[in-house]
Write an enzyme that holds these catalytic residues in place. Structure first.
Site, short mmCIF file in Angstrom:
data_model
loop_
_atom_site.label_atom_id
_atom_site.label_comp_id
_atom_site.label_asym_id
_atom_site.label_seq_id
_atom_site.Cartn_x
_atom_site.Cartn_y
_atom_site.Cartn_z
NE ARG A 145 34.32 42.01 34.97
CZ ARG A 145 33.92 40.96 35.94
NH1 ARG A 145 34.79 41.19 37.03
NH2 ARG A 145 33.31 39.95 35.65
CD GLU A 205 41.41 41.19 33.86
OE1 GLU A 205 40.82 40.26 34.40
OE2 GLU A 205 41.75 42.22 34.69
CG HIS A 237 40.37 39.05 37.61
ND1 HIS A 237 39.76 39.51 36.48
CD2 HIS A 237 39.47 38.80 38.73
CE1 HIS A 237 38.37 39.68 36.81
NE2 HIS A 237 38.35 39.29 37.79
#
Length: 309
Positions: free
Chosen positions: A228, A257, A275
Site C-alpha cells: 500500500r 492512487e 496497482h
C-alpha cells in the site's frame, strides 16, 4: 425470498454474475442517490460484497451479518466496527500469491535493467547514436522483505531462484523460515540492496518506511512497493529519488492512487505500475469465486473459507 446484499464497488464480471444468480444485489456504487438507496434497503441487507465498508456504512445496516472483501488486503473495511457488532469479515488470500510474486520479480528486473527506458531508447532512434549504458543484475544481491506472509514467502522463493540472498522484517521472527530476521527495519534497509514491501496497510504500518529507512537503503538501494502507498513517506521517497539519496524505486501502489506524484514521471530511476499486482484473468476470477464462496458458506451456516474477523 432471496437474501439481499450490498455491492460497494465494481467487481469482476464473473463475480457479479455469480452474485446475481444467488442473491438480490444492490449496487451502491451505481446508485444515483446512494443515501436514498440505503434508506430503502437498510433493514434488509444481510451481506456486503466489495472493498469498502466504513463504520458509518456498517452503522446504517442493522441486519448486516458478513462483509466479503474482494482482495487480500482489507484496510478498506472497518474491522473494529464489524467486530463490535459480531459481523464476520472475509478476504481472498492465497489465490493471488503467484500473480503478485511474479510481477514483483518482473518489476525488480525492469528497474535493474531499466527495461521501460531501454524500450523508449530504441523507439526514439537513440540506439543509432550509441549503445545503452551498462546496468546491474539481481544475482548476488540481498533483498529484504517487509512482511513475510503468504505472498512474501512466494517472493522469497522466486528471489532465491534469481540467486539473491533473502532477509526479512515483520512483527515477529518466524522460527521455521530459513531467512535471516531483522527486528529493526532500518537495520535491514541498511544491509539490503533491495527492499520489497508486502505488508498490510492500515494505521499500524502507516509510513513505516520513513525517511530514515529510505536513507538507510541509500544511493545504491532500490525500493519495491507491492503493498500500500501508505506504508511509505511518499514525499521523502520522491525527494530522495530526485536527489540521488535513493538508487531507484519500482512502485505498484501510491498514497493517493490513481493520483501519482508528477515529480516521478521524469525520473529514469523509477518504474511505475498501476496497482496491477493481482491483475490477471486467472487470479481475479479466483478472487471473485472466493468472495462468493464466503457468502455462500455463511448463509448456509458452514465454516468460512477465509475469515479474518
Amino acid at each position: 425470498m432471496t437474501i439481499e446484499i450490498l455491492q460497494t464497488n465494481k467487481l469482476l464480471a464473473s463475480c457479479e454474475a455469480a452474485l446475481a444468480e444467488r442473491y438480490t444485489v444492490h449496487r451502491l456504487h451505481e446508485a444515483a442517490d446512494p443515501d436514498a438507496l440505503l434508506a430503502d434497503i437498510a433493514g434488509r441487507v444481510r451481506g456486503i460484497a466489495g472493498q469498502r465498508a466504513s463504520r458509518e456504512l456498517i452503522g446504517k445496516l442493522p441486519k448486516l451479518e458478513i462483509i466479503a472483501n474482494f482482495g487480500v488486503g482489507y484496510d478498506g473495511i472497518d474491522t473494529a466496527a464489524a467486530r463490535e457488532r459480531g459481523i464476520r469479515v472475509t478476504n481472498t488470500p492465497n489465490v493471488l500469491n503467484d500473480a503478485v510474486a511474479e510481477i514483483t520479480i518482473g518489476l525488480m528486473i525492469a528497474l535493474a535493467r531499466r527495461i521501460p527506458q531501454a524500450d523508449r531508447f530504441v523507439r526514439e532512434g537513440r540506439w543509432l547514436e550509441g549503445g545503452y549504458p551498462l546496468l546491474t543484475e539481481l544475482n548476488g544481491k540481498t533483498v529484504g522483505i517487509l512482511g513475510l506472509g503468504r505472498i512474501g514467502k512466494e517472493i522469497a522463493v522466486r528471489a532465491q531462484a534469481m540467486k539473491m540472498r533473502v532477509v526479512y522484517h515483520g512483527r515477529r521472527r518466524q522460527p521455521d523460515e530459513p531467512y535471516v530476521y531483522y527486528d529493526a527495519l532500518t537495520d535491514m534497509a541498511r544491509d539490503c540492496d533491495w527492499l520489497v514491501l508486502i505488508a498490510p496497510g492500515g494505521k499500524g504500518t502507516e509510513k513505516i518506511v520513513s525517511r530514515q529507512v529510505l536513507a538507510a537503503l541509500g544511493p545504491q538501494g532500490c525500493l519495491v512497493n507491492m503493498a500500500r502507498g501508505t506504508l511509505v513517506d511518499e514525499a521523502a521517497l520522491v525527494e530522495l529519488l530526485a536527489n540521488g539519496g535513493l538508487g531507484g524505486a519500482a512502485l505498484d501502489v501510491f498514497e493517493k492512487e490513481p493520483q501519482v506524484p508528477e515529480a516521478l514521471f521524469g525520473l529514469d530511476n523509477v518504474v511505475l505500475s498501476p496497482h496491477q499486482g493481482s491483475a490477471t484473468h486467472q487470479t481475479r476470477n479466483k478472487m471473485g469465486a472466493l468472495v462468493v464462496a464466503n457468502l455462500d458458506a455463511h448463509f448456509a451456516g458452514e465454516p468460512l473459507p477465509s475469515a479474518v474477523a
